[in-house]
Design a protein around this motif. Structure first.
Motif, PDB file in Angstrom:
ATOM      1  N   THR A   1       0.828  -1.202   0.000  1.00  0.00           N
ATOM      2  CA  THR A   1       0.000   0.000   0.000  1.00  0.00           C
ATOM      3  C   THR A   1       0.863   1.253   0.000  1.00  0.00           C
ATOM      4  O   THR A   1       0.598   2.196  -0.761  1.00  0.00           O
ATOM      5  CB  THR A   1      -0.946  -0.005   1.216  1.00  0.00           C
ATOM      6  N   ALA A   2       1.891   1.293   0.819  1.00  0.00           N
ATOM      7  CA  ALA A   2       2.774   2.458   0.874  1.00  0.00           C
ATOM      8  C   ALA A   2       3.497   2.670  -0.461  1.00  0.00           C
ATOM      9  O   ALA A   2       3.636   3.810  -0.925  1.00  0.00           O
ATOM     10  CB  ALA A   2       3.788   2.300   2.000  1.00  0.00           C
ATOM     11  N   THR A   3       3.939   1.595  -1.080  1.00  0.00           N
ATOM     12  CA  THR A   3       4.617   1.699  -2.369  1.00  0.00           C
ATOM     13  C   THR A   3       3.678   2.225  -3.451  1.00  0.00           C
ATOM     14  O   THR A   3       4.057   3.091  -4.248  1.00  0.00           O
ATOM     15  CB  THR A   3       5.182   0.328  -2.783  1.00  0.00           C
ATOM     16  N   LEU A   4       2.444   1.742  -3.484  1.00  0.00           N
ATOM     17  CA  LEU A   4       1.471   2.215  -4.470  1.00  0.00           C
ATOM     18  C   LEU A   4       1.115   3.685  -4.247  1.00  0.00           C
ATOM     19  O   LEU A   4       1.044   4.468  -5.207  1.00  0.00           O
ATOM     20  CB  LEU A   4       0.218   1.352  -4.437  1.00  0.00           C
ATOM     21  N   VAL A   5       0.912   4.076  -2.993  1.00  0.00           N
ATOM     22  CA  VAL A   5       0.591   5.476  -2.693  1.00  0.00           C
ATOM     23  C   VAL A   5       1.762   6.376  -3.068  1.00  0.00           C
ATOM     24  O   VAL A   5       1.572   7.445  -3.666  1.00  0.00           O
ATOM     25  CB  VAL A   5       0.207   5.632  -1.204  1.00  0.00           C
ATOM     26  N   ALA A   6       2.977   5.972  -2.747  1.00  0.00           N
ATOM     27  CA  ALA A   6       4.153   6.766  -3.101  1.00  0.00           C
ATOM     28  C   ALA A   6       4.296   6.892  -4.614  1.00  0.00           C
ATOM     29  O   ALA A   6       4.654   7.970  -5.120  1.00  0.00           O
ATOM     30  CB  ALA A   6       5.413   6.139  -2.500  1.00  0.00           C
ATOM     31  N   SER A   7       4.022   5.851  -5.356  1.00  0.00           N
ATOM     32  CA  SER A   7       4.104   5.897  -6.814  1.00  0.00           C
ATOM     33  C   SER A   7       3.070   6.855  -7.395  1.00  0.00           C
ATOM     34  O   SER A   7       3.372   7.636  -8.309  1.00  0.00           O
ATOM     35  CB  SER A   7       3.882   4.511  -7.411  1.00  0.00           C
ATOM     36  N   ILE A   8       1.863   6.813  -6.866  1.00  0.00           N
ATOM     37  CA  ILE A   8       0.813   7.714  -7.344  1.00  0.00           C
ATOM     38  C   ILE A   8       1.164   9.157  -7.019  1.00  0.00           C
ATOM     39  O   ILE A   8       1.020  10.049  -7.870  1.00  0.00           O
ATOM     40  CB  ILE A   8      -0.545   7.311  -6.740  1.00  0.00           C
ATOM     41  N   LEU A   9       1.654   9.415  -5.809  1.00  0.00           N
ATOM     42  CA  LEU A   9       2.049  10.774  -5.433  1.00  0.00           C
ATOM     43  C   LEU A   9       3.212  11.278  -6.289  1.00  0.00           C
ATOM     44  O   LEU A   9       3.237  12.453  -6.671  1.00  0.00           O
ATOM     45  CB  LEU A   9       2.411  10.831  -3.956  1.00  0.00           C
ATOM     46  N   ALA A  10       4.153  10.421  -6.607  1.00  0.00           N
ATOM     47  CA  ALA A  10       5.275  10.813  -7.459  1.00  0.00           C
ATOM     48  C   ALA A  10       4.786  11.154  -8.862  1.00  0.00           C
ATOM     49  O   ALA A  10       5.243  12.139  -9.462  1.00  0.00           O
ATOM     50  CB  ALA A  10       6.315   9.699  -7.516  1.00  0.00           C
ATOM     51  N   ALA A  11       3.860  10.371  -9.400  1.00  0.00           N
ATOM     52  CA  ALA A  11       3.327  10.649 -10.735  1.00  0.00           C
ATOM     53  C   ALA A  11       2.555  11.968 -10.752  1.00  0.00           C
ATOM     54  O   ALA A  11       2.707  12.769 -11.688  1.00  0.00           O
ATOM     55  CB  ALA A  11       2.424   9.499 -11.185  1.00  0.00           C
ATOM     56  N   VAL A  12       1.746  12.202  -9.735  1.00  0.00           N
ATOM     57  CA  VAL A  12       1.001  13.462  -9.657  1.00  0.00           C
ATOM     58  C   VAL A  12       1.963  14.640  -9.493  1.00  0.00           C
ATOM     59  O   VAL A  12       1.798  15.689 -10.124  1.00  0.00           O
ATOM     60  CB  VAL A  12      -0.033  13.415  -8.511  1.00  0.00           C
ATOM     61  N   GLY A  13       2.973  14.465  -8.673  1.00  0.00           N
ATOM     62  CA  GLY A  13       3.985  15.509  -8.495  1.00  0.00           C
ATOM     63  C   GLY A  13       4.713  15.841  -9.788  1.00  0.00           C
ATOM     64  O   GLY A  13       4.932  17.017 -10.108  1.00  0.00           O
ATOM     65  N   MET A  14       5.093  14.823 -10.536  1.00  0.00           N
ATOM     66  CA  MET A  14       5.761  15.051 -11.819  1.00  0.00           C
ATOM     67  C   MET A  14       4.827  15.746 -12.808  1.00  0.00           C
ATOM     68  O   MET A  14       5.250  16.618 -13.563  1.00  0.00           O
ATOM     69  CB  MET A  14       6.258  13.731 -12.409  1.00  0.00           C
ATOM     70  N   PHE A  15       3.551  15.374 -12.794  1.00  0.00           N
ATOM     71  CA  PHE A  15       2.577  16.016 -13.664  1.00  0.00           C
ATOM     72  C   PHE A  15       2.499  17.511 -13.376  1.00  0.00           C
ATOM     73  O   PHE A  15       2.556  18.336 -14.296  1.00  0.00           O
ATOM     74  CB  PHE A  15       1.201  15.365 -13.479  1.00  0.00           C
ATOM     75  N   PHE A  16       2.380  17.870 -12.104  1.00  0.00           N
ATOM     76  CA  PHE A  16       2.284  19.284 -11.757  1.00  0.00           C
ATOM     77  C   PHE A  16       3.599  20.023 -12.019  1.00  0.00           C
ATOM     78  O   PHE A  16       3.590  21.191 -12.413  1.00  0.00           O
ATOM     79  CB  PHE A  16       1.833  19.462 -10.313  1.00  0.00           C
ATOM     80  N   LEU A  17       4.718  19.364 -11.815  1.00  0.00           N
ATOM     81  CA  LEU A  17       6.006  19.981 -12.109  1.00  0.00           C
ATOM     82  C   LEU A  17       6.125  20.278 -13.603  1.00  0.00           C
ATOM     83  O   LEU A  17       6.514  21.387 -13.996  1.00  0.00           O
ATOM     84  CB  LEU A  17       7.149  19.066 -11.662  1.00  0.00           C
ATOM     85  N   LEU A  18       5.777  19.308 -14.425  1.00  0.00           N
ATOM     86  CA  LEU A  18       5.836  19.525 -15.874  1.00  0.00           C
ATOM     87  C   LEU A  18       4.790  20.542 -16.335  1.00  0.00           C
ATOM     88  O   LEU A  18       5.050  21.342 -17.228  1.00  0.00           O
ATOM     89  CB  LEU A  18       5.642  18.197 -16.603  1.00  0.00           C
ATOM     90  N   LEU A  19       3.628  20.525 -15.734  1.00  0.00           N
ATOM     91  CA  LEU A  19       2.588  21.480 -16.071  1.00  0.00           C
ATOM     92  C   LEU A  19       3.039  22.893 -15.747  1.00  0.00           C
ATOM     93  O   LEU A  19       2.782  23.826 -16.515  1.00  0.00           O
ATOM     94  CB  LEU A  19       1.309  21.141 -15.307  1.00  0.00           C
ATOM     95  N   HIS A  20       3.732  23.064 -14.638  1.00  0.00           N
ATOM     96  CA  HIS A  20       4.207  24.391 -14.230  1.00  0.00           C
ATOM     97  C   HIS A  20       5.321  24.875 -15.160  1.00  0.00           C
ATOM     98  O   HIS A  20       5.417  26.066 -15.453  1.00  0.00           O
ATOM     99  CB  HIS A  20       4.700  24.319 -12.802  1.00  0.00           C
ATOM    100  N   ARG A  21       6.157  23.983 -15.639  1.00  0.00           N
ATOM    101  CA  ARG A  21       7.294  24.365 -16.493  1.00  0.00           C
ATOM    102  C   ARG A  21       6.883  24.694 -17.915  1.00  0.00           C
ATOM    103  O   ARG A  21       7.591  25.398 -18.609  1.00  0.00           O
ATOM    104  CB  ARG A  21       8.321  23.253 -16.526  1.00  0.00           C
ATOM    105  N   ILE A  22       5.752  24.174 -18.377  1.00  0.00           N
ATOM    106  CA  ILE A  22       5.324  24.405 -19.770  1.00  0.00           C
ATOM    107  C   ILE A  22       4.665  25.736 -19.922  1.00  0.00           C
ATOM    108  O   ILE A  22       4.111  26.400 -19.269  1.00  0.00           O
ATOM    109  CB  ILE A  22       4.396  23.279 -20.248  1.00  0.00           C
TER     110      ILE A  22
END
Length: 55
Positions: free
Chosen positions: A34-55
């Motif tokens: 569960t912790a690994t899945l939650v961390a993976s989802i949070l990392a993907a969402v974080g990368m999405f917002f990081l890339l969204l902010h940079r574009i």
């Protein structure tokens, strides 16, 4: 009713096909999965917002 972590763990075991944990280790495996899945989802969402902010 089963715990949410147990349901997630069981779904992951059946869906991905990983080896079942040893007897007595099910609770720790459920928390780890569960912790690994939650961390993976949070990392993907974080990368999405990081890339969204940079574009």
């Amino acid at each position: 009713m089963r715990r949410l972590t147990d349901l997630i763990s069981e779904s992951f075991i059946w869906g991905v096909g990983i080896t079942r944990p040893r007897p007595g280790q099910e609770r720790m495996a459920a928390l780890y999965i569960t912790a690994t899945l939650v961390a993976s989802i949070l990392a993907a969402v974080g990368m999405f917002f990081l890339l969204l902010h940079r574009i």
